[in-house]
Scaffold this motif. Sequence first.
Motif, mmCIF file in Angstrom:
data_model
loop_
_atom_site.group_PDB
_atom_site.id
_atom_site.type_symbol
_atom_site.label_atom_id
_atom_site.label_comp_id
_atom_site.label_asym_id
_atom_site.label_seq_id
_atom_site.Cartn_x
_atom_site.Cartn_y
_atom_site.Cartn_z
ATOM 1 N N VAL A 1 1.103 -32.408 42.161
ATOM 2 C CA VAL A 1 2.496 -32.535 42.587
ATOM 3 C C VAL A 1 2.644 -32.105 44.041
ATOM 4 O O VAL A 1 2.155 -31.053 44.456
ATOM 5 C CB VAL A 1 3.417 -31.691 41.682
ATOM 6 N N GLY A 2 3.316 -32.932 44.807
ATOM 7 C CA GLY A 2 3.593 -32.654 46.214
ATOM 8 C C GLY A 2 2.622 -33.292 47.177
ATOM 9 O O GLY A 2 2.902 -33.381 48.382
ATOM 10 N N LYS A 3 1.488 -33.770 46.681
ATOM 11 C CA LYS A 3 0.498 -34.366 47.579
ATOM 12 C C LYS A 3 0.725 -35.867 47.739
ATOM 13 O O LYS A 3 1.401 -36.500 46.934
ATOM 14 C CB LYS A 3 -0.916 -34.097 47.051
ATOM 15 N N TYR A 4 0.149 -36.403 48.812
ATOM 16 C CA TYR A 4 0.238 -37.846 49.043
ATOM 17 C C TYR A 4 -0.328 -38.604 47.844
ATOM 18 O O TYR A 4 -1.342 -38.198 47.270
ATOM 19 C CB TYR A 4 -0.537 -38.254 50.296
ATOM 20 N N TYR B 1 -8.961 -41.719 40.298
ATOM 21 C CA TYR B 1 -9.394 -40.575 41.084
ATOM 22 C C TYR B 1 -8.511 -40.435 42.325
ATOM 23 O O TYR B 1 -7.888 -41.405 42.774
ATOM 24 C CB TYR B 1 -10.840 -40.756 41.550
ATOM 25 N N PRO B 2 -8.509 -39.247 42.931
ATOM 26 C CA PRO B 2 -7.843 -39.122 44.233
ATOM 27 C C PRO B 2 -8.485 -40.088 45.227
ATOM 28 O O PRO B 2 -9.670 -40.430 45.090
ATOM 29 C CB PRO B 2 -8.111 -37.663 44.626
ATOM 30 N N GLY B 3 -7.736 -40.516 46.225
ATOM 31 C CA GLY B 3 -8.311 -41.353 47.271
ATOM 32 C C GLY B 3 -9.541 -40.676 47.863
ATOM 33 O O GLY B 3 -9.541 -39.461 48.112
ATOM 34 N N LEU B 4 -10.598 -41.443 48.084
ATOM 35 C CA LEU B 4 -11.858 -40.870 48.558
ATOM 36 C C LEU B 4 -11.804 -40.617 50.061
ATOM 37 O O LEU B 4 -11.208 -41.380 50.822
ATOM 38 C CB LEU B 4 -13.011 -41.803 48.197
ATOM 39 N N MET C 1 -16.193 -35.299 47.907
ATOM 40 C CA MET C 1 -15.660 -36.558 48.445
ATOM 41 C C MET C 1 -14.136 -36.595 48.400
ATOM 42 O O MET C 1 -13.535 -37.593 48.790
ATOM 43 C CB MET C 1 -16.226 -37.718 47.631
ATOM 44 N N THR C 2 -13.515 -35.513 47.918
ATOM 45 C CA THR C 2 -12.046 -35.482 47.799
ATOM 46 C C THR C 2 -11.499 -34.160 48.337
ATOM 47 O O THR C 2 -11.291 -34.016 49.525
ATOM 48 C CB THR C 2 -11.617 -35.724 46.336
ATOM 49 N N ILE C 3 -11.324 -33.174 47.455
ATOM 50 C CA ILE C 3 -10.631 -31.950 47.850
ATOM 51 C C ILE C 3 -11.412 -31.122 48.864
ATOM 52 O O ILE C 3 -10.819 -30.520 49.772
ATOM 53 C CB ILE C 3 -10.276 -31.102 46.598
ATOM 54 N N GLU D 1 -2.296 -31.273 51.209
ATOM 55 C CA GLU D 1 -1.571 -32.542 51.248
ATOM 56 C C GLU D 1 -2.343 -33.720 50.655
ATOM 57 O O GLU D 1 -1.775 -34.771 50.407
ATOM 58 C CB GLU D 1 -1.159 -32.876 52.681
ATOM 59 N N LYS D 2 -3.639 -33.551 50.426
ATOM 60 C CA LYS D 2 -4.437 -34.651 49.869
ATOM 61 C C LYS D 2 -5.676 -34.096 49.197
ATOM 62 O O LYS D 2 -5.907 -32.889 49.180
ATOM 63 C CB LYS D 2 -4.825 -35.645 50.972
ATOM 64 N N GLY D 3 -6.487 -34.989 48.611
ATOM 65 C CA GLY D 3 -7.747 -34.571 48.017
ATOM 66 C C GLY D 3 -7.687 -34.330 46.525
ATOM 67 O O GLY D 3 -8.713 -34.123 45.885
#
Length: 543
Positions: A503-506, A78-81, A484-486, A497-499
């Motif tokens: 492509v292109g996000k941390y 999952y994306p970082g919380l 909890m993410t995006i 930039e996150k969530g």
Amino acid sequence: MKKLWPVLLLLAAACKQKEYNADLLVKNALVYTVDSNFSTANAFVVSSGRITAVGDIDSLEKKYLAREVIDAGGKAVYPGLIDAHAHFYEYGMGLQNVNLVGLKSWGAIVDTVNKYAAHKTEGWVVGAGWDQNIWTDKTFPNKARLDSLFPVRPVILSRIDGHAAIANQAALNIAGVKPGQKITGGEIETVNGKLTGILVDNAVGIVTRKIPAPTEQMIQAALLDAQRNCFAVGLTTVDDCGLPYTMVSTIAALQHKGDLKMRMYVMLEDKPESYEYLFKRGAYKTPGLNVRSFKVYGDGALGSRGACLLHPYADQKNWNGFLLSSKAHFEEVAKKIASHGFQMCTHAIGDSANRVMLKIYAENLKGKNDKRWRIEHAQIVAPEDVKIFGENNIIPSVQPTHATSDMTWAVKRLGADRLKSGYAYKNLLKQNGWIPLGTDFPVENINPMYTFYAATERKDLKGSPDGGFQMENALTRQEALRGMTIWAAKANFEEKEKGSIEVGKYADFVILDNDLMKAKGSELPNVKVLKTYINGVKVYEKK
């Protein structure tokens, strides 16, 4: 010599094949990208700390040669919380003091404090986490036993929500607190002309301001201890709500050194020096630190009866709680923040506090906008006021574990009818189509799996109640994960930039031991983080 040419050509080809064009390849995973389609993939590629490709492993392996390969073994990624509402620094400082969370009686609290003080023999005794609502005797305690054990040494112990505390006489003497003393937005409890030691909301600060300031070493230890525990539960960004402006340089320096890797969205406290600092220098933004908002306190907490209600508390006649500042102050602050283009984030628990702040917000936002002003908690909102969120794009920033922690006693404070308009996350979600989720730690546990469970199952960790609490306001699993993410990233103006794993996000992501989308409801609180990554670099691995 001719015989050597084929060998040399093979060596050259081998060397050429090792011309890496990526830093990391994650494969054999069930990747929940949390993009706009909530699509899944089985692999992604990381270069220079960012996602460079997401898709099918066969096509990615043909195009990329990575220096490191992670075989996720079929686990969910999952994306970082992101925790959209927390007190990261306060939590870290609490780790340096005596922990009172979960203790079932005032006697157990006093015994724990006494043992702690025997080891830490100098200075103030500071603790936090007591909650009279989980005791057999649910009344506020009295300082008499603290006075007996600590006649000279000052002691102050904060309630779980931070909106009340008990101090011994030594601490009250240092602060000059007297029986019958009044304070706006707070209460100094006096019974039969004597101080009980109980301080509510603004009264707490009279004493805490007398505690010696922590050293730089203590501050750094608090931040790093908090970071360690947060990485272990999969958090890669935290919103720290209400810090002094002086903390910005400390956090930035630790991040620059590489010691503090946690990404932070910092709300500055509602003080003149905070406004002067940010208005003068403008928003502060680095990959790890974002400072562009202010945290304002509208009222207190429901548990300590400091939440400001439209009608009296069901369990305390003629008492409505109170606002922590005058309406004029909130109007002045909102106008000032709006004129400088910053974000306003206001703590509002009770229906009266929410009404006051929503109307002030509406006066400044004037309808549809993208300023993303937030109401933190939005716990009890009168049904007729809910529409103001949508009409003015005001963001309700909520903490699902508050509902499951409060549900057993909130009905006593509010009554059954008024409780129906409380903790209404689904209804709030509908206003703008998205909602950020957090924990409010250390008020609640830092574990975001509890957030997910409370949001979707609406049960406590014991599995109660059987059918879930007011399930009409439960979120779907997809909504909870987005929250909890995006959506948490969007609440911070950071959705580009996150969530999500796009492509292109941390390259911030977590690998879990169970799939949140497919696990049984009862399994959700026990889901564990196997690994946590920031910028494609591992910051935690479960032992």
